[in-house]
Design an enzyme around this catalytic site. Structure first.
Site, PDB file in Angstrom:
ATOM      1  N   ASP A 326      -2.437 -47.043  41.241  1.00  0.00           N
ATOM      2  CA  ASP A 326      -2.882 -46.613  39.923  1.00  0.00           C
ATOM      3  C   ASP A 326      -3.524 -47.808  39.206  1.00  0.00           C
ATOM      4  O   ASP A 326      -3.563 -48.921  39.721  1.00  0.00           O
ATOM      5  CB  ASP A 326      -1.693 -46.058  39.125  1.00  0.00           C
ATOM      6  CG  ASP A 326      -2.119 -45.042  38.073  1.00  0.00           C
ATOM      7  OD1 ASP A 326      -3.291 -45.050  37.668  1.00  0.00           O
ATOM      8  OD2 ASP A 326      -1.267 -44.236  37.643  1.00  0.00           O
ATOM      9  N   GLU A 527      -0.466 -40.621  28.282  1.00  0.00           N
ATOM     10  CA  GLU A 527       0.374 -41.657  28.875  1.00  0.00           C
ATOM     11  C   GLU A 527       1.379 -42.188  27.858  1.00  0.00           C
ATOM     12  O   GLU A 527       1.950 -41.424  27.081  1.00  0.00           O
ATOM     13  CB  GLU A 527      -0.512 -42.737  29.499  1.00  0.00           C
ATOM     14  CG  GLU A 527      -1.420 -42.154  30.591  1.00  0.00           C
ATOM     15  CD  GLU A 527      -2.042 -43.189  31.484  1.00  0.00           C
ATOM     16  OE1 GLU A 527      -1.356 -44.138  31.886  1.00  0.00           O
ATOM     17  OE2 GLU A 527      -3.231 -43.038  31.816  1.00  0.00           O
TER      18      GLU A 527
END
Length: 839
Positions: A326, A527
């Site tokens: 990621d 997020e």
């Protein structure tokens, strides 16, 4: 040494049992692993060995230098890499992050994306000497449609889709999304998210289909086959499909207290049986990419965990595709930085996502391959996996994006009526009716209807994060051509039926309505910015509840339509309304809500409620306390005549609720923070009451109207060195926000700035401060105009602030004669101007 380096430039590749055995042992020495791979389920990689494919891979690798091989292992973001860089470093992949658009624009059109993909493709395929042309992987977060493109179809977010319990619908959404992505020349989607969120305080909960692993497993197959096509059919990875990425392996939805990028403090059984539930069906469906998680498992960073990446995923589960990291996640692995992480490669990652750190990563990785820190066998295994994916995807034969039929028809495909029809159906199927006392719903469209609330005519709010930008903020309805707000959808149908409807977000009306629909909910987030400490909805701010109660108090029946990425404690709002609909984040097709809320003109039901909760609805704001208010699978239909009796209005939360990221709002300190004015001699007075002047007269504050009465403060400096400051009652840990490129955003107006000695700072205790100069930026602003100025938190850290212990999240000073108005100070990413890091 020089001779050996020269020999490394061309290494014949032999894809054999010997290589496989070598790769199995190349990872760095690990401590005693708590993982028991033989207890994990097996998957079936659906591709038998293909000798022709292996021959192509081997032949290509035999022509590649070590430098070219290392380039394949690196993925850079389009804001930090150019086509010339791709050409020079032979990078294997690029990506467009949530805030990354061609040419750095705020939003981007179909044609702008097509041009970008074309330029990068041609750079990668340019032949230079003996360099073999290798097509580029271009990845993007197409997580609820092609959501980075203006005019694209925006499907409901995943937490909404879970309520539909309809895998075939998910397959259709995947197919439509793939077509829109491929039409812009992009070949890789960072989806689906196979998280199984167990604590919805997590800011990414809406990316998970359900807290139930069975639903996630069903949807994994459907979405992957939708995006990629079904293995064994002519449609598999054809020109209308894209590579899918199952993410984030593993337990991203199981972290302690729901902290994003946190630690899943759970047993191996829970890790395997709950959080890995979607990965076996994903591999069975032929998913080509799996993305490793930022998060940890009992203190072990997944991105550096060989036992999970290699022993479980690649060997036990037989995943033979590509494992990617990621966004700079490798930099969190112990002993690593964003520019250097052999541990992640040796753990089994084949490609690292290094958006802005790619050049340093390339250089360090190349050196580590040459030194043997990353064995050649591990490098070759990773490159072979990447090339197999590219060959399977037909990228070597696809040609330039501009030559592909789907790209040539992009403006007919992106946001097409057919795709919007699928999205509208998805909205209808995902709505969950929690309450419908006295059968208020469905509404008669021939009556007078008021649509109120901040979400009534707000496509951004109904779409949520990952919408045109990372956080989904700072957008207006004009940014969504072809889309429809919920209120506009209701108005359209009511007027067509002969009724009357008006949208007034504040609830005011000229003629008393027969019924009111109040649309409200969470602000967009993504997020870690969506992480919350408990399940309270807007603690300390009851204006939505007050609006519902106000309308009910006038004898107007109220339908509450709640927009959220997750279930929250809403007992008071549910009690206040006659009917309550969990609409989740429905996306661009707000008319789908109207389809279900309104009856036919003849009185019949046009569309019933079908949604059943994929997340249990809480009875308190304390996670895990008490039985659910509404359990998994709950959801009323029009055939039900149940009455929801008054619910307890005790949240279970005690003590003050202090927000972490909002410090000054409407000109006043947010609850939990203190606002002071400090004169040139250091004497301080409170900034709570306006007007106010410091004891020595160096700083004066007065109330000012910005968008509402006295919702801003005007500061005039009569001498230098005076400052205004906000203090937290307890130190704030902003390190994670700093690493995530968050800004301190000040909404301000400059009326006068005769000198350039203005500065902004964050304080971290006595004699600890990070100060950033503002003079250069402020001097370029047009006088008298309101603007949002953002300072990257990284600037404060670079200037000396300890971001783990911020007790003064905002301080500001200016020189004599400065005249500046401020309305709001908060953390965020949506700004008009960004300040450079200049001390």
């Amino acid at each position: 040494m020089l001779a050996s380096v020269r020999r490394l430039r061309r290494v014949p590749t032999v894809l054999s049992l010997a290589l496989a055995c070598a790769v199995a042992g190349v990872a760095l020495a690990d401590d005693a692993s708590p993982v028991h791979p033989d207890t994990w389920p097996r998957a079936t990689w659906p591709f038998p060995r293909d000798n022709a494919l292996e021959t192509r891979v081997s032949a290509l690798m035999a022509k590649m230098t070590v430098e070219e091989k290392v380039g394949q292992l690196v993925q850079a973001d389009i804001l930090s890499v150019t086509p010339d860089d791709v050409r020079k470093y032979h990078l294997g992949a690029i990506l467009a992050g949530g805030n990354s658009k061609p040419h750095g624009t705020v939003t981007a059109t179909v044609d702008e994306w097509k041009a970008a993909s074309e330029a990068f493709y041609r750079a990668a395929m340019e032949t230079n000497g003996d360099h073999p042309p290798i097509p580029l992987l271009f990845g993007i977060d197409a997580v609820h449609g092609h959501n980075n493109v203006v005019g694209a179809t925006l499907f409901p977010q995943n937490s909404a889709l879970g309520n539909a319990h309809d895998p075939e619908l998910i397959r259709e959404i995947g197919e439509a999304t793939a077509a829109e992505v491929r039409a812009t020349g992009i070949n890789w989607s960072f989806a689906p998210t196979l998280a199984v969120p167990q604590d919805v305080r997590w800011g990414r909960s809406y990316e998970g289909y359900s807290q139930d692993p069975k639903i996630v497993a069903q949807y994994a197959t459907a979405m992957i086959e939708g995006l990629q096509g079904k293995v064994g059919t002519p449609q598999f990875l054809d020109g209308a499909h894209v590579l899918a990425s199952a993410k984030h392996f593993l337990a991203d939805g199981g972290t302690h207290n729901g902290k994003d990028q946190g630690d899943a403090q759970i047993t191996e059984a829970a890790l395997r049986d709950i959080h890995a539930a979607g990965y076996v069906p994903a591999i069975d469906a032929g998913v080509q990419v799996i993305m490793a998680s930022f998060s940890s498992w009992n203190g072990r960073k997944i991105t550096g965990d060989k036992a999970l990446i290699t022993d479980v995923l690649k060997q036990r589960m037989d995943f033979q595709g590509l494992v990617v990291g990621d966004w700079n996640a490798h930099g969190q692995v112990p002993g690593c930085t964003n520019e250097d992480c052999p541990t992640a490669y040796n753990a089994g990652l084949d490609m690292l996502m290094a958006p802005d750190s790619w050049r340093g990563l390339y250089e360090h990785t190349l050196a580590e391959v040459k030194s043997g820190a990353i064995p050649m066998a591990r490098l070759d295994d990773a490159v072979a996996r990447i090339l197999r994916v590219k060959f399977r995807a037909g990228l070597f034969e696809a040609g330039a994006p501009s030559t592909q039929p789907i790209v040539q028809k992009a403006n007919e495909i992106v946001g097409s009526p057919a795709h919007r029809a699928i999205a509208r159906r998805a909205v209808r199927e995902s709505l969950v009716l929690l309450k419908n006392n006295n059968g208020l719903l469905p509404l008669d469209p021939r009556r007078r209807i008021l649509i109120a609330g901040e979400g009534a005519d707000n496509i951004s709010r109904q779409s949520g994060g990952w919408t045109l930008n990372w956080q989904g903020t700072g957008l207006k309805n004009a940014d969504f051509p072809g889309a429809q707000s919920i209120g506009a959808g209701i108005v359209e149908q009511v007027k067509a039926a002969g009724g009357s409807a008006e949208i007034e977000t504040d609830g005011h009306f000229t003629a008393k309505p027969d019924v009111a629909v109040v649309v409200f909910g969470e602000d967009p987030y993504a997020e870690f910015q969506g992480d919350i400490p408990n399940l309270l909805f807007r603690p300390g701010d009851d204006h939505d509840l007050e609006l519902i109660r106000h309308l009910r108090g006038q004898g107007i029946p109220v339908v509450a339509v709640f927009l959220s990425g997750r279930p929250l404690w809403m007992n008071r709002e549910i009690n206040a309304a006659d009917a309550f609909v969990a609409a989740w984040l429905p996306g661009s097709e707000g008319g789908g809500v109207a389809d279900v809320l309104l009856r036919k003109r003849d009185g019949g039901i046009a569309h019933d409620f079908h949604g059943k909760l994929a997340y249990a609805w809480p009875s308190t704001a304390v996670v895990g306390q008490g039985a659910p208010q509404f359990p998994l699978g709950y959801g009323l239909s029009y055939a039900d005549h149940a009455t929801v009796r008054p619910l307890p209005e005790v949240s279970g939360i005690t003590g003050e609720q202090i927000p972490v990221g909002n410090y000054l709002d409407r000109g006043k300190a947010v609850h939990g923070y203190a606002f002071t004015l400090v004169d040139a001699k250091g004497a301080a007075i409170t900034g709570d009451v306006s007007p106010a002047t410091t004891p020595d007269g160096s700083l004066h504050m007065a109330a000012l109207d910005y968008k509402a009465q006295e919702d801003a403060r005007r500061f005039t400096w009569n001498a230098g060195n005076a400052q205004l400051a906000i203090h937290a009652r307890a130190p704030l840990d902003l390190d994670r926000e700093t690493n995530g490129d968050v800004l301190l955003v000040t909404t301000l107006r400059v009326d006068a700035l005769p000198t350039q000695d203005a500065w902004i700072a964050m304080g971290c205790g006595k004699a600890c401060q990070g100060r950033v100069s503002l003079g250069k930026t402020l001097s370029t602003l047009a006088a008298g105009q309101w603007v949002r100025v953002g300072v990257p938190l990284k600037c404060f850290r670079a200037a000396g602030a300890d971001m783990h212990h911020i007790d003064q999240p905002f301080a500001w000073s200016a020189g004599k004669g400065a005249d500046i108005a401020i309305s709001r100070v908060a953390l965020g990413t949506d700004v008009d101007r960004v300040v450079d890091c200049v001390k």
